[in-house]
Design a protein around this motif. Sequence first.
Motif, short mmCIF file in Angstrom:
data_model
loop_
_atom_site.label_atom_id
_atom_site.label_comp_id
_atom_site.label_asym_id
_atom_site.label_seq_id
_atom_site.Cartn_x
_atom_site.Cartn_y
_atom_site.Cartn_z
N PRO A 376 0.82 -1.23 0.00
CA PRO A 376 0.00 0.00 0.00
C PRO A 376 0.85 1.28 0.00
O PRO A 376 0.45 2.30 -0.55
N ARG A 377 2.03 1.22 0.59
CA ARG A 377 2.94 2.38 0.57
C ARG A 377 3.46 2.63 -0.86
O ARG A 377 3.57 3.77 -1.28
N PHE A 378 3.73 1.56 -1.60
CA PHE A 378 4.15 1.76 -3.01
C PHE A 378 3.06 2.53 -3.76
O PHE A 378 3.34 3.44 -4.54
N VAL A 379 1.82 2.11 -3.51
CA VAL A 379 0.68 2.74 -4.20
C VAL A 379 0.62 4.22 -3.80
O VAL A 379 0.41 5.10 -4.64
N GLU A 380 0.83 4.48 -2.52
CA GLU A 380 0.82 5.87 -2.04
C GLU A 380 1.94 6.67 -2.72
O GLU A 380 1.73 7.82 -3.13
N ILE A 381 3.10 6.06 -2.87
CA ILE A 381 4.23 6.76 -3.49
C ILE A 381 3.92 7.08 -4.96
O ILE A 381 4.23 8.16 -5.45
N VAL A 382 3.27 6.13 -5.65
CA VAL A 382 2.88 6.41 -7.05
C VAL A 382 1.96 7.64 -7.07
O VAL A 382 2.12 8.54 -7.90
N GLN A 383 1.03 7.71 -6.13
CA GLN A 383 0.11 8.86 -6.09
C GLN A 383 0.86 10.15 -5.75
O GLN A 383 0.62 11.21 -6.34
N LEU A 384 1.79 10.07 -4.79
CA LEU A 384 2.52 11.28 -4.37
C LEU A 384 3.42 11.81 -5.47
O LEU A 384 3.65 13.02 -5.58
N ILE A 385 3.93 10.91 -6.29
CA ILE A 385 4.82 11.34 -7.38
C ILE A 385 4.04 11.71 -8.64
O ILE A 385 4.34 12.67 -9.32
N GLY A 386 2.99 10.96 -8.92
CA GLY A 386 2.21 11.21 -10.14
C GLY A 386 1.33 12.45 -10.04
O GLY A 386 1.07 13.12 -11.04
N ALA A 387 0.83 12.72 -8.84
CA ALA A 387 -0.04 13.90 -8.59
C ALA A 387 -1.14 14.04 -9.65
O ALA A 387 -1.74 13.03 -10.04
#
Length: 480
Positions: A376-387
């Motif tokens: 779930p943290r990977f998914v969060e990181i994709v969201q934080l970077i992709g914006a």
Amino acid sequence: MGCIDGKTYLERIDRLRNNVWINGAKISGNLSEHPAFKNVMKSQAKLYDMQHEKSFRNILTFKSPSTGERVGTAYLEPKKIKDLVKQRKAFQIWARETAGMMGRSPDYMNTVVMTFAACADLFGDKQGSDNMRAFYLNCREHDLSLTHTFIQPQVNRSSLYFENASDAVAARVIDENKDGLVIHGARLLATQGGMTDELLVFPTGAFHFDEAYAYAFSIPSNTPGLKFICRESFAAGESHYDHPLSSRFDEVDSIVLFDHVTVPWDRVFLHGNTDIASRLYTDSGFMPLQVHQVTSRNIVKTEFILGVLQSLVDAINIAEYQHVQEKIAEVIVALETLKALLTASEVHASIDTWGTMVPDRKPLLAAMNVYPKIYPRFVEIVQLIGASGLVTIPTERDFQSEIGDVLRNYLQSADRNGYEKVKLFRLAWDLAMSSFAGRQTLYERFFFGDPVRLASNLYRDYDRSEFVKWVNEFLNREEL
Ligand SMILES: Cc1cc2nc3c(=O)[nH]c(=O)nc-3n(C[C@H](O)[C@H](O)[C@H](O)COP(=O)(O)OP(=O)(O)OC[C@H]3O[C@@H](n4cnc5c(N)ncnc54)[C@H](O)[C@@H]3O)c2cc1C
């Protein structure tokens, strides 16, 4: 017969005419042509085809000791560390083909069947053990595809709850006759339910006082009275541009209903023995051998996610920011941790009580406890970077329309035109935002069991007595 190709898989499933329901209707006609199944079945078929490709054949298959035919590597009962290494390579070749998104590529269940055949004597009586071994040979020599259900419906999870036989929901044995066991009720949760040759049914692993729930068997997916009720499809469309992951890899999940299903005696592995039912997962090689397969796939999936993340960073040129570097570093650390745990499990493998070479369970239990938290943290990181790039994603049809050129221009990024940028960001969206992405996250959290109880298992399993003894010695140290 030996290992099959994709065409054989598709034809076999279509011929079965399994009783599969989706969106309130029973699927009639070929399952492999239904919109919810056709693309994922095509992806599965590709995996079977790979077994025949020259470059993969020696890793993905081995020579059957009984027929001399090539059969799937997951069916190899490991006797040496090199067998585990070969299996890891085979698992990862298939995982690469699906970017690790198909948790139930056939090697998952093939490993389950191999594991329980290797410890078949655990099933208690000779007939059950012989049935398990015969079933393994049947699966191995015909490359049968399998789904499984290991848990009961989520009705009431209180530790004080027991179902009355009269209004039971969970599937239970309601009769025995000369033909076999009669099962009635519901079970969860068969991923790929309906799109496999067989359904494997095992007890939950929790202790059962009631013998009616202590069963293990496998039956063909088209057995009379058996129904698969599928969730709605997340394969939102045909376009691989629009839905790069879900259009290929949405393994439908299903509830399994048994309506007075007769399980022939020669397919029953366990029946009525509550003690053995509660020991099946702990006293077998299931945990280490299965998690070896799972961690091999998780490593490949993590590599893919890292590749997507770095592509996003390059596309919008944000590598200079320290928090971005830190987030990518977090994924690198996770990847290297998983690789180290898998290697450690192989290096410290040993022969178990059943004569099977099993990887060391300690690092694998650690890997199995870590992944539901870091995914779930990977998914969060994709969201934080992709914006906002994760929602400014017009479809392929938009690009083909009269506004296509405008979009190509205005949606460009530092390193690519608008069409290519959106192609990448749609992939990131399907990884972190779509219904397919949500299901993937839930899958990684739960598919191997409740993470809370996985941690409890680790707590029980991991020997700390030496450390406690050491602390005691330290406390009682006599200073000079
Ligand atoms: C996408 C997906 C695919 C799956 N595919 C399959 C499959 O192919 N085959 C299969 O057999 N299973 C499959 N599963 C099921 C999986 O094994 C279960 O989700 C898992 O075992 C947890 O059980 P549950 O979902 O019933 O959750 P529950 O047990 O109902 O848990 C719900 C909540 O209650 C808490 N809880 C409940 N009981 C206890 C307890 N005793 N102690 C502490 N906390 C408790 C849990 O921690 C959790 O927070 C799949 C699950 C998912 C999400």
